[in-house]
Design a protein around this motif. Structure first.
Motif, short mmCIF file in Angstrom:
data_model
loop_
_atom_site.label_atom_id
_atom_site.label_comp_id
_atom_site.label_asym_id
_atom_site.label_seq_id
_atom_site.Cartn_x
_atom_site.Cartn_y
_atom_site.Cartn_z
N ALA A 97 0.85 -1.19 0.00
CA ALA A 97 0.00 0.00 0.00
C ALA A 97 0.88 1.24 0.00
CB ALA A 97 -0.91 0.00 1.22
N LYS A 98 0.77 2.04 -1.07
CA LYS A 98 1.55 3.28 -1.20
C LYS A 98 0.75 4.26 -2.03
CE LYS A 98 6.42 1.76 -1.39
NZ LYS A 98 7.59 1.70 -2.30
N PRO A 99 0.99 5.55 -1.85
CA PRO A 99 0.44 6.51 -2.81
C PRO A 99 0.94 6.16 -4.22
CG PRO A 99 1.29 7.65 -0.88
CD PRO A 99 1.71 6.22 -0.74
N PHE A 100 0.10 6.37 -5.21
CA PHE A 100 0.37 5.95 -6.58
C PHE A 100 1.74 6.40 -7.08
CE2 PHE A 100 -0.32 7.01 -11.23
CZ PHE A 100 -0.15 5.70 -11.67
N THR A 153 -9.13 -9.30 -3.52
CA THR A 153 -9.33 -8.33 -2.44
C THR A 153 -10.55 -7.49 -2.76
OG1 THR A 153 -8.47 -6.39 -1.29
CG2 THR A 153 -7.65 -6.77 -3.52
N THR A 154 -11.31 -7.16 -1.73
CA THR A 154 -12.50 -6.33 -1.95
C THR A 154 -12.15 -4.90 -2.32
OG1 THR A 154 -14.70 -5.89 -1.02
CG2 THR A 154 -12.82 -5.50 0.43
N LEU A 155 -10.85 -4.51 -2.16
CA LEU A 155 -10.44 -3.18 -2.60
C LEU A 155 -10.66 -2.96 -4.09
CD1 LEU A 155 -7.16 -2.89 -0.52
CD2 LEU A 155 -9.14 -1.36 -0.30
N SER A 178 -9.84 5.63 0.61
CA SER A 178 -8.86 6.71 0.65
C SER A 178 -7.83 6.54 1.77
CB SER A 178 -9.57 8.06 0.81
OG SER A 178 -10.34 8.08 2.00
N ASN A 179 -8.17 5.73 2.78
CA ASN A 179 -7.23 5.46 3.86
C ASN A 179 -6.19 4.40 3.48
OD1 ASN A 179 -8.36 7.15 5.97
ND2 ASN A 179 -10.13 5.77 5.90
N THR A 220 -3.31 -2.14 15.15
CA THR A 220 -4.06 -1.63 13.99
C THR A 220 -5.47 -2.19 13.91
OG1 THR A 220 -3.35 -3.42 12.49
CG2 THR A 220 -1.90 -1.49 12.67
N HIS A 221 -5.80 -3.15 14.76
CA HIS A 221 -7.07 -3.88 14.60
C HIS A 221 -8.29 -2.99 14.76
CE1 HIS A 221 -5.44 -8.25 15.16
NE2 HIS A 221 -4.81 -7.57 14.23
N GLU A 222 -8.24 -2.04 15.71
CA GLU A 222 -9.41 -1.19 15.94
C GLU A 222 -9.70 -0.34 14.70
OE1 GLU A 222 -11.04 2.14 19.14
OE2 GLU A 222 -9.19 1.04 19.56
N PHE A 223 -8.63 0.24 14.13
CA PHE A 223 -8.79 1.03 12.90
C PHE A 223 -9.30 0.16 11.75
CE2 PHE A 223 -6.56 1.92 8.83
CZ PHE A 223 -7.23 3.08 8.47
N LEU A 224 -8.72 -1.02 11.59
CA LEU A 224 -9.11 -1.89 10.49
C LEU A 224 -10.53 -2.41 10.65
CD1 LEU A 224 -5.75 -3.85 10.09
CD2 LEU A 224 -6.62 -2.01 8.62
N ALA A 225 -10.93 -2.70 11.88
CA ALA A 225 -12.30 -3.18 12.13
C ALA A 225 -13.32 -2.14 11.68
CB ALA A 225 -12.48 -3.50 13.61
N ALA A 226 -13.00 -0.86 11.93
CA ALA A 226 -13.94 0.22 11.62
C ALA A 226 -14.13 0.42 10.12
CB ALA A 226 -13.46 1.52 12.26
N LEU A 227 -13.25 -0.17 9.30
CA LEU A 227 -13.39 -0.05 7.84
C LEU A 227 -14.50 -0.93 7.29
CD1 LEU A 227 -9.61 -0.06 6.77
CD2 LEU A 227 -11.11 1.92 7.04
N HIS A 228 -15.07 -1.81 8.13
CA HIS A 228 -16.10 -2.75 7.69
C HIS A 228 -17.46 -2.33 8.25
CE1 HIS A 228 -12.25 -4.88 7.69
NE2 HIS A 228 -12.73 -5.57 6.67
#
Length: 233
Positions: A83-86, A129-131, A137-138, A186-194
């Motif tokens: 994962a990186k900016p383009f 991947t669902t991406l 944007s995160n 990172t789990h709390e942040f990642l959980a909130a993405l769903h």
């Protein structure tokens, strides 16, 4: 004769769990990754190597045929995610990601399908991947979408090409799964993405793979196992 599954990226996470899931069904398994260790289980043949190398991919299938006599299912689980900016992706990043995600897919799927056609059928499941369907944007990760989106499209194409010859092709498209790849902080942040508010477990993905294994009327399907991400947020 026991059925045989080939699993790439098999040394940890989803891949290791997939090996265990097929063994539980009584299948023999050919397990491959760069770091795979020999197995004490006579029903598991470990073949080390980098799937991005076509010679390795061919060797995995030929070793499986020599050891177990057939190939019934291929699970294309190996993948590289950066994962990186383009504008920050390097040529090396591009080569690494496309090497595993695209060349590796083609290199191992070709001899696997050839073996399946000889024996009268088989199944290819690819982990995406669902991406691809739900950009975030995160998490800027265009090369994941470029390669895995290509595999989703290729799966539909191959499903139709081989529909009359009893080889099925499907995709499992995960959200973010709780594995060692994601540190606990990172789990709390990642959980909130769903939308459902939590990450997925490895068993959610293996359950989806085994559903597709037994779903003889399903081919060309992209099965989202992503806590609702692909539906919206």
């Amino acid at each position: 004769m026991s059925k045989v599954a080939v699993v790439t990226g098999a040394s940890q996470g989803i891949g290791a769990a997939t090996v265990a899931a097929y063994r539980k069904l009584g299948w023999n398994v050919v397990a491959t990754s760069r770091t795979i260790k020999p197995s004490d289980d006579p029903g598991v043949l470990a073949v080390p190597g980098d799937i991005a190398d076509p010679a390795v991919a061919a060797r995995v299938i030929s070793a499986g045929l020599a050891e177990f006599g057939r190939i019934d299912t291929l699970v294309n689980n190996a993948g590289v995610f950066i994962a990186k900016p383009f504008t920050e992706y390097t040529a090396e990043d591009f080569d690494q990601i496309t090497g595993v995600n695209l060349r590796g897919f083609v290199a191992i799927t070709q001899p696997a399908v050839a073996a399946m056609l000889e024996q009268g059928g088989g199944h290819v499941v690819t982990i995406s991947t669902t991406l691809v369907d739900h950009a975030n944007s995160n998490l800027p990760s265009v090369l994941a979408s470029l390669t895995k989106g290509g595999l989703n499209a290729a799966t539909k194409s191959l499903a139709i090409e081989y529909a009359g010859r009893k080889v099925r092709f499907n995709v499992v498209s995960p959200g973010i799964i709780r594995t060692s790849m994601h540190p606990a902080e990172t789990h709390e942040f990642l959980a909130a993405l769903h939308p459902v508010g939590h990450m997925g477990d490895v068993s959610d993905i293996t359950d989806a793979i085994l559903y597709l294994e037994n779903a003889s009327f399903v081919t060309g399907e992209v099965l989202h196992v992503d806590g609702g991400q692909s539906a919206g947020h």
